[in-house]
Scaffold this motif. Sequence first.
Motif, PDB file in Angstrom:
ATOM      1  N   ARG A  29      34.489  21.828  -0.791  1.00 11.42           N
ATOM      2  CA  ARG A  29      34.541  22.430  -2.125  1.00 11.42           C
ATOM      3  C   ARG A  29      33.603  21.757  -3.122  1.00 11.42           C
ATOM      4  O   ARG A  29      33.030  22.416  -4.006  1.00 11.42           O
ATOM      5  CB  ARG A  29      35.968  22.348  -2.667  1.00 11.42           C
ATOM      6  N   HIS A  30      33.461  20.429  -3.014  1.00  5.87           N
ATOM      7  CA  HIS A  30      32.732  19.701  -4.065  1.00  5.87           C
ATOM      8  C   HIS A  30      31.484  18.981  -3.569  1.00  5.87           C
ATOM      9  O   HIS A  30      30.789  18.349  -4.372  1.00  5.87           O
ATOM     10  CB  HIS A  30      33.666  18.681  -4.731  1.00  5.87           C
ATOM     11  N   GLY A  31      31.172  19.071  -2.272  1.00  3.19           N
ATOM     12  CA  GLY A  31      29.980  18.402  -1.784  1.00  3.19           C
ATOM     13  C   GLY A  31      30.151  16.888  -1.804  1.00  3.19           C
ATOM     14  O   GLY A  31      31.246  16.351  -2.025  1.00  3.19           O
ATOM     15  N   MET A  32      29.050  16.172  -1.582  1.00  2.00           N
ATOM     16  CA  MET A  32      29.100  14.718  -1.502  1.00  2.00           C
ATOM     17  C   MET A  32      28.642  14.086  -2.799  1.00  2.00           C
ATOM     18  O   MET A  32      27.746  13.222  -2.826  1.00  2.00           O
ATOM     19  CB  MET A  32      28.230  14.241  -0.334  1.00  2.00           C
ATOM     20  N   GLY A  33      29.248  14.478  -3.889  1.00  4.53           N
ATOM     21  CA  GLY A  33      28.926  13.865  -5.162  1.00  4.53           C
ATOM     22  C   GLY A  33      29.555  12.496  -5.290  1.00  4.53           C
ATOM     23  O   GLY A  33      30.270  12.004  -4.396  1.00  4.53           O
ATOM     24  N   ALA A  34      29.317  11.841  -6.425  1.00  7.25           N
ATOM     25  CA  ALA A  34      29.818  10.486  -6.650  1.00  7.25           C
ATOM     26  C   ALA A  34      31.344  10.446  -6.612  1.00  7.25           C
ATOM     27  O   ALA A  34      31.957   9.541  -6.019  1.00  7.25           O
ATOM     28  CB  ALA A  34      29.298   9.969  -7.994  1.00  7.25           C
ATOM     29  N   GLN A  35      31.979  11.443  -7.263  1.00  7.67           N
ATOM     30  CA  GLN A  35      33.437  11.443  -7.282  1.00  7.67           C
ATOM     31  C   GLN A  35      34.009  11.682  -5.884  1.00  7.67           C
ATOM     32  O   GLN A  35      35.024  11.107  -5.513  1.00  7.67           O
ATOM     33  CB  GLN A  35      33.951  12.508  -8.246  1.00  7.67           C
ATOM     34  N   THR A  36      33.295  12.520  -5.112  1.00  4.90           N
ATOM     35  CA  THR A  36      33.763  12.780  -3.745  1.00  4.90           C
ATOM     36  C   THR A  36      33.685  11.517  -2.904  1.00  4.90           C
ATOM     37  O   THR A  36      34.609  11.193  -2.142  1.00  4.90           O
ATOM     38  CB  THR A  36      32.924  13.893  -3.102  1.00  4.90           C
ATOM     39  N   VAL A  37      32.550  10.786  -3.039  1.00  4.39           N
ATOM     40  CA  VAL A  37      32.407   9.536  -2.281  1.00  4.39           C
ATOM     41  C   VAL A  37      33.497   8.554  -2.671  1.00  4.39           C
ATOM     42  O   VAL A  37      34.105   7.869  -1.818  1.00  4.39           O
ATOM     43  CB  VAL A  37      31.007   8.943  -2.501  1.00  4.39           C
ATOM     44  N   THR A  38      33.778   8.460  -3.980  1.00  7.01           N
ATOM     45  CA  THR A  38      34.835   7.559  -4.437  1.00  7.01           C
ATOM     46  C   THR A  38      36.191   7.983  -3.867  1.00  7.01           C
ATOM     47  O   THR A  38      36.988   7.142  -3.406  1.00  7.01           O
ATOM     48  CB  THR A  38      34.901   7.552  -5.979  1.00  7.01           C
ATOM     49  N   SER A  39      36.437   9.276  -3.891  1.00 11.68           N
ATOM     50  CA  SER A  39      37.709   9.779  -3.357  1.00 11.68           C
ATOM     51  C   SER A  39      37.826   9.497  -1.863  1.00 11.68           C
ATOM     52  O   SER A  39      38.896   9.098  -1.367  1.00 11.68           O
ATOM     53  CB  SER A  39      37.827  11.283  -3.607  1.00 11.68           C
ATOM     54  N   LEU A  40      36.714   9.665  -1.116  1.00 10.73           N
ATOM     55  CA  LEU A  40      36.756   9.382   0.309  1.00 10.73           C
ATOM     56  C   LEU A  40      36.979   7.900   0.589  1.00 10.73           C
ATOM     57  O   LEU A  40      37.645   7.526   1.568  1.00 10.73           O
ATOM     58  CB  LEU A  40      35.472   9.859   0.979  1.00 10.73           C
ATOM     59  N   ALA A  41      36.401   7.048  -0.277  1.00 14.40           N
ATOM     60  CA  ALA A  41      36.620   5.609  -0.118  1.00 14.40           C
ATOM     61  C   ALA A  41      38.093   5.256  -0.319  1.00 14.40           C
ATOM     62  O   ALA A  41      38.684   4.477   0.443  1.00 14.40           O
ATOM     63  CB  ALA A  41      35.744   4.836  -1.091  1.00 14.40           C
ATOM     64  N   VAL A  42      38.671   5.838  -1.376  1.00 14.21           N
ATOM     65  CA  VAL A  42      40.107   5.587  -1.613  1.00 14.21           C
ATOM     66  C   VAL A  42      40.931   6.172  -0.466  1.00 14.21           C
ATOM     67  O   VAL A  42      41.945   5.591  -0.053  1.00 14.21           O
ATOM     68  CB  VAL A  42      40.527   6.185  -2.968  1.00 14.21           C
ATOM     69  N   CYS A  43      40.485   7.334   0.045  1.00 13.43           N
ATOM     70  CA  CYS A  43      41.163   7.940   1.197  1.00 13.43           C
ATOM     71  C   CYS A  43      41.135   7.004   2.404  1.00 13.43           C
ATOM     72  O   CYS A  43      42.146   6.830   3.106  1.00 13.43           O
ATOM     73  CB  CYS A  43      40.504   9.271   1.540  1.00 13.43           C
ATOM     74  N   GLY A  44      39.990   6.378   2.670  1.00 11.89           N
ATOM     75  CA  GLY A  44      39.901   5.409   3.762  1.00 11.89           C
ATOM     76  C   GLY A  44      40.805   4.216   3.541  1.00 11.89           C
ATOM     77  O   GLY A  44      41.451   3.715   4.479  1.00 11.89           O
ATOM     78  N   LEU A  45      40.861   3.747   2.272  1.00  9.11           N
ATOM     79  CA  LEU A  45      41.748   2.621   1.959  1.00  9.11           C
ATOM     80  C   LEU A  45      43.201   2.996   2.219  1.00  9.11           C
ATOM     81  O   LEU A  45      43.978   2.196   2.763  1.00  9.11           O
ATOM     82  CB  LEU A  45      41.546   2.221   0.486  1.00  9.11           C
ATOM     83  N   LEU A  46      43.566   4.241   1.842  1.00  5.85           N
ATOM     84  CA  LEU A  46      44.934   4.699   2.082  1.00  5.85           C
ATOM     85  C   LEU A  46      45.227   4.777   3.585  1.00  5.85           C
ATOM     86  O   LEU A  46      46.321   4.378   4.036  1.00  5.85           O
ATOM     87  CB  LEU A  46      45.146   6.068   1.435  1.00  5.85           C
ATOM     88  N   ALA A  47      44.268   5.258   4.363  1.00  4.23           N
ATOM     89  CA  ALA A  47      44.465   5.347   5.811  1.00  4.23           C
ATOM     90  C   ALA A  47      44.668   3.971   6.427  1.00  4.23           C
ATOM     91  O   ALA A  47      45.538   3.774   7.297  1.00  4.23           O
ATOM     92  CB  ALA A  47      43.278   6.051   6.461  1.00  4.23           C
ATOM     93  N   LEU A  48      43.861   2.987   5.971  1.00  6.15           N
ATOM     94  CA  LEU A  48      44.006   1.630   6.497  1.00  6.15           C
ATOM     95  C   LEU A  48      45.343   1.002   6.095  1.00  6.15           C
ATOM     96  O   LEU A  48      45.999   0.331   6.895  1.00  6.15           O
ATOM     97  CB  LEU A  48      42.845   0.767   6.012  1.00  6.15           C
ATOM     98  N   ALA A  49      45.728   1.199   4.829  1.00  6.54           N
ATOM     99  CA  ALA A  49      47.000   0.644   4.363  1.00  6.54           C
ATOM    100  C   ALA A  49      48.170   1.227   5.143  1.00  6.54           C
ATOM    101  O   ALA A  49      49.107   0.514   5.531  1.00  6.54           O
ATOM    102  CB  ALA A  49      47.164   0.915   2.861  1.00  6.54           C
ATOM    103  N   TYR A  50      48.108   2.537   5.388  1.00  3.37           N
ATOM    104  CA  TYR A  50      49.191   3.186   6.142  1.00  3.37           C
ATOM    105  C   TYR A  50      49.224   2.661   7.584  1.00  3.37           C
ATOM    106  O   TYR A  50      50.300   2.380   8.141  1.00  3.37           O
ATOM    107  CB  TYR A  50      48.983   4.697   6.121  1.00  3.37           C
ATOM    108  N   ALA A  51      48.031   2.516   8.195  1.00  7.52           N
ATOM    109  CA  ALA A  51      47.954   2.020   9.573  1.00  7.52           C
ATOM    110  C   ALA A  51      48.477   0.599   9.681  1.00  7.52           C
ATOM    111  O   ALA A  51      49.116   0.222  10.671  1.00  7.52           O
ATOM    112  CB  ALA A  51      46.521   2.107  10.085  1.00  7.52           C
ATOM    113  N   ALA A  52      48.200  -0.226   8.651  1.00  8.76           N
ATOM    114  CA  ALA A  52      48.684  -1.611   8.669  1.00  8.76           C
ATOM    115  C   ALA A  52      50.205  -1.658   8.740  1.00  8.76           C
ATOM    116  O   ALA A  52      50.794  -2.488   9.439  1.00  8.76           O
ATOM    117  CB  ALA A  52      48.167  -2.352   7.434  1.00  8.76           C
TER     118      ALA A  52
END
Length: 402
Positions: A29-52
């Motif tokens: 929906r939003h392409g790879m803009g700055a906010q999308t990259v930031t959101s994906l980074a937070v998404c990765g952090l959430l995935a790691l925290a959940y996996a831990a």
Amino acid sequence: MRERTWLNWAMHVGFYLLLAASALRLVSRHGMGAQTVTSLAVCGLLALAYAAGIVWWNRLGRQGRLVWLGGVAAVWLALVVLAPSFSWCAVPLLFLCLRLLNAHGFAVAAAALTLVVIVAQLEIARELDVSLILAPVGIAAMTAVIFGELQRESAARQLLIDDLISTRGTLADSRHRTGVLEERERLAREIHDTLAQGLTSMGILLQAADRMWATDPAQARAHVRRAAAAAADNLAEARRFVRDLQPPGLVDVTLPEALARLCADAGETGPRVRFRLAGEEYPLAPEVQAALLRVAQAALANVRDHAAPAADPAARVTVTVTVTVTLSYLDGEVTLDVFDDGVGFAEPAPAPGRGYGLRAMRDRLAEVHGVLVVESAPGEGTAVAARVPAAWPPRVLDGGAA
């Protein structure tokens, strides 16, 4: 417990699927803009925290899991602020709240998660839509009810399993105690019917030998030899009942022969005993033969100890008790009758430390489905009758004994 484990893993997989779907939707929906990259980074952090939390679940303990849940919820909330499409990850988080929080804590967490989902969906729609409010509420309610019911059933099942394990332990202890008591009962019967009777017989023989030593040395020595033979027989009996083997009186001889020998031996140290055999002999199980032989031993011991009248020093005539032992082979059952013409009794009144004989005889016969009947009256002697089914062990047909 297995069902609960699979449910846990299903929720974990569902969380990552929702996380991946939300990330794909964000990129499409939003392409790879700055906010999308930031959101994906937070998404990765959430995935790691959940996996831990999944990996270290057992090490965290209850307090550690609560801290982990708070951290995951905080990262998820930040992610929803950046990208509202990640709000549907609230369903697996709701499941985690149900597992880790009490009823009041879960109610507060469920309301907060539902509110975040509603706000996020309204932000995506950019307009007020009642369905966007009712749908998250309905989903949260159904999720809470279903998971709560599963958790209740799991707890009830675990309680039942714990009760079964406890009952099994109690039953094992009970069986152990029963086994110990049965073994003590067996040894008590064997000691009463063998060692005690043998020692009594040896005592009578040795007392007779002592009285006759000066006047009739040959007869006294004969009594001593018989006492020594009785001691050897009792030693063999002791060794055999410790090993729970067949009585030595039945080794290589039939039951009638063993009873005839027992009657002959009993007549040497006590009352006059005669043996009668009725019916045509047929094979019997070793358990039945052993029970009948032991009953005969105990009955003759009771006659020797109780049937004769009390000695009167002024009397010149000694009254001798006569005993008749009859073994009858009938159709379907075997009977053993021991009748004496002694003093009899109105009610059994054993002396202190005595009185085990009748109970031991009944217990022995009960083990082979037999019964014991005792009839007596003062001055009319005593009759002991044992009845045992000829077929042993009984056949089992359609779940019952034939």
